[in-house]
Design a protein around this motif. Structure first.
Motif, PDB file in Angstrom:
ATOM      1  N   GLU A 193       0.888  -1.228  -0.066  1.00 14.48           N
ATOM      2  CA  GLU A 193       0.114  -0.104  -0.165  1.00 14.48           C
ATOM      3  C   GLU A 193       0.824   1.179   0.189  1.00 14.48           C
ATOM      4  O   GLU A 193       0.234   2.315  -0.166  1.00 14.48           O
ATOM      5  CB  GLU A 193      -1.025   0.189   1.223  1.00 14.48           C
ATOM      6  CG  GLU A 193      -1.907  -1.131   1.146  1.00 14.48           C
ATOM      7  CD  GLU A 193      -2.865  -1.237   2.306  1.00 14.48           C
ATOM      8  OE1 GLU A 193      -2.928   0.020   2.946  1.00 14.48           O
ATOM      9  OE2 GLU A 193      -3.564  -2.127   2.854  1.00 14.48           O
ATOM     10  N   LYS A 195       2.498   3.087  -1.883  1.00 20.52           N
ATOM     11  CA  LYS A 195       2.581   3.269  -3.445  1.00 20.52           C
ATOM     12  C   LYS A 195       3.630   4.239  -3.872  1.00 20.52           C
ATOM     13  O   LYS A 195       4.008   4.236  -5.101  1.00 20.52           O
ATOM     14  CB  LYS A 195       1.188   3.298  -4.152  1.00 20.52           C
ATOM     15  CG  LYS A 195       0.401   2.155  -3.620  1.00 20.52           C
ATOM     16  CD  LYS A 195      -1.116   2.331  -4.501  1.00 20.52           C
ATOM     17  CE  LYS A 195      -1.984   1.094  -4.130  1.00 20.52           C
ATOM     18  NZ  LYS A 195      -3.091   1.207  -4.708  1.00 20.52           N
ATOM     19  N   SER A 214       1.231  -8.456  -3.480  1.00 18.62           N
ATOM     20  CA  SER A 214       1.091  -7.044  -3.242  1.00 18.62           C
ATOM     21  C   SER A 214       2.064  -6.241  -3.656  1.00 18.62           C
ATOM     22  O   SER A 214       1.954  -5.105  -3.885  1.00 18.62           O
ATOM     23  CB  SER A 214       0.671  -6.717  -1.730  1.00 18.62           C
ATOM     24  OG  SER A 214       1.735  -7.177  -0.896  1.00 18.62           O
ATOM     25  N   ASN A 217       2.319  -3.670  -6.557  1.00 19.14           N
ATOM     26  CA  ASN A 217       1.749  -2.095  -6.396  1.00 19.14           C
ATOM     27  C   ASN A 217       2.674  -1.122  -6.462  1.00 19.14           C
ATOM     28  O   ASN A 217       2.340   0.044  -6.540  1.00 19.14           O
ATOM     29  CB  ASN A 217       0.800  -1.944  -5.497  1.00 19.14           C
ATOM     30  CG  ASN A 217      -0.583  -3.011  -5.517  1.00 19.14           C
ATOM     31  OD1 ASN A 217      -0.924  -3.263  -6.625  1.00 19.14           O
ATOM     32  ND2 ASN A 217      -1.083  -3.732  -4.238  1.00 19.14           N
TER      33      ASN A 217
END
Length: 367
Positions: A193, A195, A214, A217
């Motif tokens: 997350e 990013k 993940s 990302n």
């Protein structure tokens, strides 16, 4: 006459007020943030007996009222807010508790606590951390404006994956360095997350399991990804190579339990770095890679360092390696290569480190 004396008095008074105003504007430090730093200072001890080379920077902080002038404290020139705190190798010892005044410095953009000794009672004992270790508090994510965070080489810092900071850093954080901390398990999915990360260093973190999907990302990860010196296992999924979009300058996956066929790895590298204008450093030392090095590796013209030592590679070394004119480091030692060294290596004018020991190479470097 009295009227002129009165005007002179007003002139002097206004001059004094201007001086006071000018003086006050130079005192950038906000008292509430200065108090927070002093409370943080008081919550820790300085230990120089065991390491005389460290620098106890915080011991001078009380010598001045303006915290913006304190060693390794950086303030915003306009607002006076503390935006940087560099306590690298500062002889600090103690526990970073959940109610630490450090977390009140909500304008911090850069925080460096690397090379200290945060190790007493655990912050969150219910997570079964030993009584001489310190679990990094989730409250650190309150520092939502952080751009750079360095917690490296605090061997007793623990990050629990379930409490790893998430959305508070999703927009701001660009560099996360947790080398030699403990993340207690797999790479947290929540790292995906963050990013805007450009640098991610998770070496020596006692990580296990596979690379999480993940991480794809992290499309702005352009400087460095270091997952070395862990126990990451399995094969590298194809989607993993999307994270750098051919712009990642340094990728280190060495000293893990990663497996795969070398031709597949080189194919992925080529797909990611085709026409890449920068320079690439790729380290895959001490894993379980097998097979031959395909000649297609010679098309990775941006390679400056290639470390494939201590794997299960075999066959001959590609004769076309001399095409890699930017190559400075080549380590193929401790594999099962046979034959001779490529004569074309003589064209690698920048090559100053070559290691092919512990193979079956019966040759010397080209003259």
């Amino acid at each position: 006459m009295e009227f002129y004396q009165f005007l002179y008095f007003l002139f002097c008074l206004s001059g004094q007020l201007l001086l006071n105003l000018s003086f006050s504007t130079t005192q950038l430090c906000r008292p509430i943030q200065s108090d927070a730093l002093l409370q943080f200072n008081d919550s820790l001890t300085v230990e120089t007996d065991t390491d005389s080379d460290c620098d106890p920077k915080m011991t001078t902080w009380k010598n001045s009222l303006d915290c913006c002038s304190w060693d390794d404290v950086t303030c915003d020139n306009v607002t006076g807010n503390i935006i940087g705190l560099d306590l690298l190798y500062s002889c600090l010892q103690g526990t970073l508790r959940s109610n630490s005044s450090l977390f009140a410095l909500r304008h911090l953009q850069s925080l460096n606590l690397a090379f200290n000794n945060f190790c007493t009672s655990p912050i969150l004992p219910e997570l079964s951390v030993s009584n001489f270790s310190s679990l990094v508090s989730i409250e650190i994510s309150y520092l939502s404006k952080l751009i750079l965070l360095y917690l490296s080489f605090n061997d007793n810092f623990h990050f629990a994956p379930v409490s790893f900071p998430k959305s508070n850093w999703s927009k701001s954080l660009q560099s996360l360095t947790l080398s030699s901390t403990r993340i207690l398990g797999k790479i947290p999915d929540s790292i995906g997350e963050l990013k805007n990360l450009k640098t991610l260093e998770l070496d020596y973190c006692q990580l296990i399991g596979s690379v999480p999907s993940s991480l794809v990302n992290l499309t702005k990860l352009t400087r460095e990804l270091d997952l070395s010196k862990n126990k990451i296992s399995g094969q590298i999924p194809r989607r993993f190579w999307n994270i750098e979009k051919g712009t990642l300058e340094s990728l280190d996956i060495s000293s893990n339990l990663i497996e795969g066929v070398m031709i597949f790895l080189v194919t992925l590298l080529r797909e990611s770095y085709n026409n890449f204008p920068g320079k690439i450093l790729f380290l895959a030392t001490d894993n379980g890679f097998s097979g031959e090095i395909p000649s297609s590796v010679c098309k990775l013209s941006s390679l400056v360092g290639l470390y494939l030592d201590h794997n299960n590679l075999f066959g001959s070394i590609p004769q076309c390696l001399g095409n890699l004119t930017n190559l400075s480091y080549l380590d193929l030692s401790a594999n099962k290569f046979e034959g001779t060294l490529p004569q074309s290596l003589d064209s690698c004018a920048l090559l100053h480190t070559l290691n092919v020991s512990h193979n079956k190479i019966n040759d010397t470097f080209p003259k």
